[in-house]
Write a protein that holds these residues in place. Structure first.
Motif, mmCIF file in Angstrom:
data_model
loop_
_atom_site.group_PDB
_atom_site.id
_atom_site.type_symbol
_atom_site.label_atom_id
_atom_site.label_comp_id
_atom_site.label_asym_id
_atom_site.label_seq_id
_atom_site.Cartn_x
_atom_site.Cartn_y
_atom_site.Cartn_z
ATOM 1 N N PHE A 26 0.675 -1.087 0.007
ATOM 2 C CA PHE A 26 -0.163 0.060 0.042
ATOM 3 C C PHE A 26 0.924 1.201 0.076
ATOM 4 C CE2 PHE A 26 -3.881 -2.157 2.165
ATOM 5 C CZ PHE A 26 -4.160 -3.045 0.965
ATOM 6 N N ALA A 27 2.121 1.250 0.794
ATOM 7 C CA ALA A 27 2.600 2.544 0.961
ATOM 8 C C ALA A 27 3.586 2.807 -0.341
ATOM 9 C CB ALA A 27 3.857 2.317 2.114
ATOM 10 N N PHE A 28 3.990 1.665 -0.836
ATOM 11 C CA PHE A 28 4.713 1.658 -2.187
ATOM 12 C C PHE A 28 3.728 2.430 -3.352
ATOM 13 C CE2 PHE A 28 5.847 0.007 -6.598
ATOM 14 C CZ PHE A 28 6.940 0.579 -6.603
ATOM 15 N N LEU A 33 1.749 6.883 -6.468
ATOM 16 C CA LEU A 33 0.531 7.789 -7.034
ATOM 17 C C LEU A 33 0.776 9.169 -6.640
ATOM 18 C CD1 LEU A 33 -2.394 5.570 -5.901
ATOM 19 C CD2 LEU A 33 -1.770 5.892 -8.346
ATOM 20 N N GLY A 34 1.684 9.403 -5.485
ATOM 21 C CA GLY A 34 1.778 10.768 -5.334
ATOM 22 C C GLY A 34 2.999 11.372 -6.300
ATOM 23 N N VAL A 35 3.775 10.442 -6.606
ATOM 24 C CA VAL A 35 4.985 10.923 -7.623
ATOM 25 C C VAL A 35 4.141 11.192 -8.966
ATOM 26 C CG1 VAL A 35 7.005 10.211 -8.986
ATOM 27 C CG2 VAL A 35 6.712 9.792 -6.656
ATOM 28 N N ARG A 36 3.272 10.634 -9.227
ATOM 29 C CA ARG A 36 2.379 10.908 -10.447
ATOM 30 C C ARG A 36 1.535 11.984 -10.368
ATOM 31 N NH1 ARG A 36 4.839 8.189 -14.622
ATOM 32 N NH2 ARG A 36 5.627 5.956 -14.084
ATOM 33 N N GLY A 37 1.527 12.474 -9.134
ATOM 34 C CA GLY A 37 0.413 13.497 -9.121
ATOM 35 C C GLY A 37 -0.961 13.103 -8.688
ATOM 36 N N LEU A 43 -7.605 15.248 -4.364
ATOM 37 C CA LEU A 43 -7.831 16.497 -3.692
ATOM 38 C C LEU A 43 -8.344 17.562 -4.264
ATOM 39 C CD1 LEU A 43 -5.163 15.546 -1.085
ATOM 40 C CD2 LEU A 43 -7.496 14.559 -1.003
ATOM 41 N N ARG A 44 -7.569 18.066 -5.185
ATOM 42 C CA ARG A 44 -7.994 19.242 -6.041
ATOM 43 C C ARG A 44 -9.413 19.287 -6.545
ATOM 44 N NH1 ARG A 44 -3.735 19.561 -8.554
ATOM 45 N NH2 ARG A 44 -4.453 18.970 -10.436
#
Length: 228
Positions: A26-28, A33-37, A43-44
């Motif tokens: 999950f963390a990976f 996903l965070g790196v990909r934006g 959230l936006r």
């Protein structure tokens, strides 16, 4: 023969390590996903904040599942050690199996009440966790209703159509549609992933109850006979 059966007791499944490996995946995935934006986009695109609420509920419930898996593993290991030794006295006082066997020894003719107590210890908290799992899905559906409501209100405010304003109009209409689809997707994914963890906890708890009953049939008559 009873000693032979206890000597062949099955090893305890590494439930907590399975949970840790799953959380690592999950963390990976979250980092990727965070790196990909993707997180920033989710959230936006959700001005209602329902997506953030679903994510917080999922993280808290996942951490609880880890704590629960560790406790179930500890209880199962203590039970197996006592069963291998052939004595209920080897269990610590905080052991659920020890309480179950002590209740059986106190009232051997009424096995229903001790079993209910054992089931409450092993499965009771899971019912609340399953309710929390359903909350994720309901929050996703709530976001869907809100999103389509926003979409309907924006369409209702249209009095005329100007081709020069089509781009701004399309952007305002997709806001409601984005809320509806994104919250539903996040709720469904969270429901599936948390349900996977809770299903594993239930299965492990079922096996714990079965082992406690199986060894209890052998240990309780010995303890009651020594008391007489």
């Amino acid at each position: 023969m009873a000693r032979g059966l206890s000597a062949r007791a099955l090893p305890v499944e590494p439930l907590w390590f399975e949970w840790a490996a799953l959380v690592g995946a999950f963390a990976f995935s979250a980092w990727l996903l965070g790196v990909r934006g993707v997180w920033a986009l989710l959230l936006r695109s959700d001005p209602t904040g329902i997506t953030l609420v679903i994510l917080v509920v999922f993280v808290v419930a996942t951490l609880w599942s880890g704590s629960r898996s560790r406790e179930l593993t500890r209880q199962r290991r203590a039970l197996e050690q006592a069963a291998a030794g052939g004595s209920a006295a080897m269990l610590r006082d905080e052991s659920w199996a020890a309480e179950y066997w002590a209740a059986l020894a106190a009232s051997p003719r009424d096995a229903g009440a001790p079993l209910d107590l054992l089931l409450e210890r092993t499965h009771g908290p899971h019912s609340t966790a399953w309710w929390v799992n359903g909350i994720q899905l309901k929050l996703g559906l709530l976001g869907k209703v809100i999103g389509f409501s926003i979409l309907a209100l924006q369409i209702g405010e249209m009095q005329n159509f100007d081709a020069s304003q089509s781009q701004d109009l399309l952007r305002s209409l997709t806001t409601g549609l984005g809320v509806a689809l994104l919250t539903t997707m996040v709720g469904l994914v969270g429901n599936i992933l948390l349900g996977l963890q809770l299903t594993r906890l239930d299965r492990f708890a079922d096996e714990l109850v079965a082992q406690a009953q199986r060894h209890g049939l052998r240990l309780v008559p010995v303890s009651t006979g020594s008391q007489g």
